[in-house]
Design a protein around this motif. Structure first.
Motif, PDB file in Angstrom:
ATOM      1  N   ILE B  47       0.848  -1.203   0.000  1.00  0.00           N
ATOM      2  CA  ILE B  47       0.000   0.000   0.000  1.00  0.00           C
ATOM      3  C   ILE B  47       0.879   1.247   0.000  1.00  0.00           C
ATOM      4  CG2 ILE B  47      -1.728   1.319   1.302  1.00  0.00           C
ATOM      5  CD1 ILE B  47      -2.765  -1.389   2.388  1.00  0.00           C
ATOM      6  N   LYS B  48       1.926   1.215   0.839  1.00  0.00           N
ATOM      7  CA  LYS B  48       2.821   2.370   0.932  1.00  0.00           C
ATOM      8  C   LYS B  48       3.546   2.619  -0.398  1.00  0.00           C
ATOM      9  CE  LYS B  48       5.555   5.411   3.096  1.00  0.00           C
ATOM     10  NZ  LYS B  48       5.484   6.175   4.333  1.00  0.00           N
ATOM     11  N   ALA B  49       3.939   1.530  -1.066  1.00  0.00           N
ATOM     12  CA  ALA B  49       4.653   1.687  -2.342  1.00  0.00           C
ATOM     13  C   ALA B  49       3.737   2.290  -3.402  1.00  0.00           C
ATOM     14  CB  ALA B  49       5.185   0.327  -2.805  1.00  0.00           C
ATOM     15  N   ILE B  50       2.445   1.912  -3.363  1.00  0.00           N
ATOM     16  CA  ILE B  50       1.508   2.417  -4.372  1.00  0.00           C
ATOM     17  C   ILE B  50       1.044   3.830  -4.032  1.00  0.00           C
ATOM     18  CG2 ILE B  50      -0.725   2.017  -5.508  1.00  0.00           C
ATOM     19  CD1 ILE B  50      -0.351  -0.981  -4.871  1.00  0.00           C
ATOM     20  N   PHE B  51       0.791   4.068  -2.735  1.00  0.00           N
ATOM     21  CA  PHE B  51       0.316   5.384  -2.293  1.00  0.00           C
ATOM     22  C   PHE B  51       1.280   5.986  -1.268  1.00  0.00           C
ATOM     23  CE2 PHE B  51      -3.550   2.781  -3.108  1.00  0.00           C
ATOM     24  CZ  PHE B  51      -4.044   3.482  -4.196  1.00  0.00           C
ATOM     25  N   PRO B  52       2.453   6.431  -1.714  1.00  0.00           N
ATOM     26  CA  PRO B  52       3.432   6.951  -0.743  1.00  0.00           C
ATOM     27  C   PRO B  52       2.926   8.205  -0.027  1.00  0.00           C
ATOM     28  CG  PRO B  52       4.145   7.366  -2.991  1.00  0.00           C
ATOM     29  CD  PRO B  52       2.937   6.503  -3.103  1.00  0.00           C
ATOM     30  N   GLY B  53       1.929   8.872  -0.619  1.00  0.00           N
ATOM     31  CA  GLY B  53       1.455  10.116  -0.016  1.00  0.00           C
ATOM     32  C   GLY B  53       0.365   9.923   1.034  1.00  0.00           C
ATOM     33  N   THR B  54       0.031   8.652   1.364  1.00  0.00           N
ATOM     34  CA  THR B  54      -1.042   8.430   2.337  1.00  0.00           C
ATOM     35  C   THR B  54      -0.772   9.181   3.639  1.00  0.00           C
ATOM     36  OG1 THR B  54      -2.168   6.798   3.705  1.00  0.00           O
ATOM     37  CG2 THR B  54       0.064   6.253   3.008  1.00  0.00           C
ATOM     38  N   ARG B  55      -1.844   9.735   4.215  1.00  0.00           N
ATOM     39  CA  ARG B  55      -1.662  10.523   5.438  1.00  0.00           C
ATOM     40  C   ARG B  55      -1.849   9.704   6.697  1.00  0.00           C
ATOM     41  NH1 ARG B  55      -4.665  16.133   3.919  1.00  0.00           N
ATOM     42  NH2 ARG B  55      -3.279  16.697   2.201  1.00  0.00           N
ATOM     43  N   LEU B  56      -2.306   8.449   6.533  1.00  0.00           N
ATOM     44  CA  LEU B  56      -2.550   7.629   7.724  1.00  0.00           C
ATOM     45  C   LEU B  56      -1.233   7.434   8.489  1.00  0.00           C
ATOM     46  CD1 LEU B  56      -5.024   4.953   6.322  1.00  0.00           C
ATOM     47  CD2 LEU B  56      -5.525   6.856   7.863  1.00  0.00           C
ATOM     48  N   LYS B  57      -1.306   7.683   9.783  1.00  0.00           N
ATOM     49  CA  LYS B  57      -0.097   7.635  10.611  1.00  0.00           C
ATOM     50  C   LYS B  57       0.588   6.276  10.579  1.00  0.00           C
ATOM     51  CE  LYS B  57      -1.838   9.393  14.564  1.00  0.00           C
ATOM     52  NZ  LYS B  57      -3.045  10.197  14.362  1.00  0.00           N
ATOM     53  N   TRP B  58      -0.242   5.203  10.494  1.00  0.00           N
ATOM     54  CA  TRP B  58       0.316   3.849  10.551  1.00  0.00           C
ATOM     55  C   TRP B  58       1.357   3.618   9.451  1.00  0.00           C
ATOM     56  CZ3 TRP B  58      -0.446  -0.958   7.708  1.00  0.00           C
ATOM     57  CH2 TRP B  58       0.040  -2.076   8.398  1.00  0.00           C
ATOM     58  N   PHE B  59       1.139   4.267   8.294  1.00  0.00           N
ATOM     59  CA  PHE B  59       2.072   4.096   7.170  1.00  0.00           C
ATOM     60  C   PHE B  59       3.320   4.967   7.306  1.00  0.00           C
ATOM     61  CE2 PHE B  59      -2.010   2.754   5.323  1.00  0.00           C
ATOM     62  CZ  PHE B  59      -1.652   1.486   4.909  1.00  0.00           C
ATOM     63  N   HIS B  60       3.404   5.710   8.388  1.00  0.00           N
ATOM     64  CA  HIS B  60       4.586   6.555   8.586  1.00  0.00           C
ATOM     65  C   HIS B  60       5.422   6.093   9.772  1.00  0.00           C
ATOM     66  CE1 HIS B  60       3.613   9.319   5.364  1.00  0.00           C
ATOM     67  NE2 HIS B  60       2.349   9.085   5.692  1.00  0.00           N
ATOM     68  N   SER B  61       5.158   4.840  10.215  1.00  0.00           N
ATOM     69  CA  SER B  61       5.996   4.276  11.266  1.00  0.00           C
ATOM     70  C   SER B  61       7.316   3.836  10.632  1.00  0.00           C
ATOM     71  CB  SER B  61       5.292   3.076  11.901  1.00  0.00           C
ATOM     72  OG  SER B  61       5.163   2.049  10.942  1.00  0.00           O
ATOM     73  N   SER B  62       8.286   3.475  11.473  1.00  0.00           N
ATOM     74  CA  SER B  62       9.607   3.092  10.957  1.00  0.00           C
ATOM     75  C   SER B  62       9.511   1.866  10.043  1.00  0.00           C
ATOM     76  CB  SER B  62      10.555   2.813  12.125  1.00  0.00           C
ATOM     77  OG  SER B  62      10.036   1.774  12.924  1.00  0.00           O
ATOM     78  N   THR B  63       8.485   1.020  10.254  1.00  0.00           N
ATOM     79  CA  THR B  63       8.314  -0.185   9.430  1.00  0.00           C
ATOM     80  C   THR B  63       8.220   0.160   7.948  1.00  0.00           C
ATOM     81  OG1 THR B  63       7.068  -1.136  11.263  1.00  0.00           O
ATOM     82  CG2 THR B  63       6.864  -2.245   9.129  1.00  0.00           C
TER      83      THR B  63
END
Lengths: 137, 176
Positions: B47-63
């Motif tokens: 999901i992160k690779a397809i939508f790097p601009g997502t604002r959801l905090k979970w996708f901005h963790s170190s993982t």
């Protein structure tokens, strides 16, 4: 080899083994959960034992990675949600005849229906991110 | 017809051979890159690779710090490995079949895919709540003797048995 090549190679070995041993076959998952055919139970138990022994060998050899870093197995916290999440995932395992790993092998084998499972997995993961945003989980 | 090629690439492997290769991934991933075997978090990486601009905090963790994180390559390799397996085994490139399900449930392909997508939804949501799936909990977690992985695995199996019973009785007409 760089890190990402290694991941690609090990992932390829994983997908190849899942496919060759039949973990990507709907009937073997159906068989595992109905008790008709326990092949996959034996596959998983063998993997656990081999993984455990392999970790022991690594520890006995000094517990270092190839770059000399200390190997620290990642611990997963035990929370009340562990059993709830496990229960939710199990429903999906039975309905789709796949787990998050084996569905990728189904996809590689050209099983078109697995596309549905993968899309569902992506949506389910996204919904989890939404729930954490609201502090629900 | 039982030469080495058939044994390796056409006939299904015996359970111990599959378990051996899969189990070795646990120490190998630690030895090479110091990471733990796991697949389900990788769907977040996709999901992160397809939508790097997502604002959801979970996708901005170190993982998910790296847009093309290692899990994207690992998951991609899994698809590739099974593709190679099917090609060497002489299987069709595409198939709409799904074993006993499509053999016993007379649904159209889109409806079947939708049903499997519902299953996938439970897989994705449940694995995240539990903190792992079959590979992360049942294989990596049990191989490293983690209590939470035993609890999660009991959960997987308990409801897996129930939902498969549902499919068998209500959709397959009580197939025995």
């Amino acid at each position: 080899m760089t890190g990402k090549t290694i991941y690609l190679v090990l992932g390829t070995a994983f997908g190849f083994a899942l496919s060759r041993v039949g973990a990507s076959e709907y009937d073997l998952i159906f068989g595992m959960f109905t008790g008709i055919d326990l092949t996959l139970v034996w596959v998983i138990l063998t993997a656990i034992v081999v993984g455990h022994l392999g970790m022991r060998v690594l520890t006995a050899a000094g517990g270092k990675t190839r770059r000399g870093e200390n190997i620290e197995p990642k611990t997963k916290p035990l929370r009340p949600t562990t059993i709830i999440g496990g229960g939710i995932m199990g429903i999906g395992w039975g309905l789709s005849g796949a787990c998050p790993g084996t569905v990728l092998a189904q996809l590689g084998e050209g099983k078109i229906i697995a596309l549905g499972t993968v899309l569902g997995l992506i949506v389910g993961t996204y919904v989890y991110a939404l729930l954490t945003e609201r502090g629900s989980v | 017809m039982n030469g080495w090629y058939e044994t390796l690439f056409v006939n299904p492997w015996p359970w111990w051979a599959g378990g051996l290769v899969i189990g070795l991934l646990v120490p190998l991933l630690y030895y090479f890159e110091n990471v733990s075997l796991g697949v389900s978090t990788g769907y977040g990486s996709i999901i992160k690779a397809i939508f790097p601009g997502t604002r959801l905090k979970w996708f901005h963790s170190s993982t998910f710090a790296d847009r093309w994180g290692w899990r994207v390559f690992f998951l991609g390799g899994m698809v590739l490995g099974a593709f190679i397996s099917a090609r060497l085994g002489g299987r069709p490139l595409f198939t709409g079949e799904m074993g006993l399900f499509t053999a016993n449930v007379d649904w159209s392909l889109p409806l079947t895919a939708l049903f499997f997508a519902v299953g996938g939804f439970f897989l994705g949501l449940g694995a995240r709540i539990a903190g792992g799936c079959t590979s992360g909990h049942s294989i990596h977690g049990l191989a490293t003797l983690q209590p939470s992985s035993l609890v999660a695995t009991i959960g997987f199996l308990a409801t897996g048995i129930i939902s498969t019973y549902f499919v068998r009785v209500f959709l397959m007409g009580g197939l025995s």
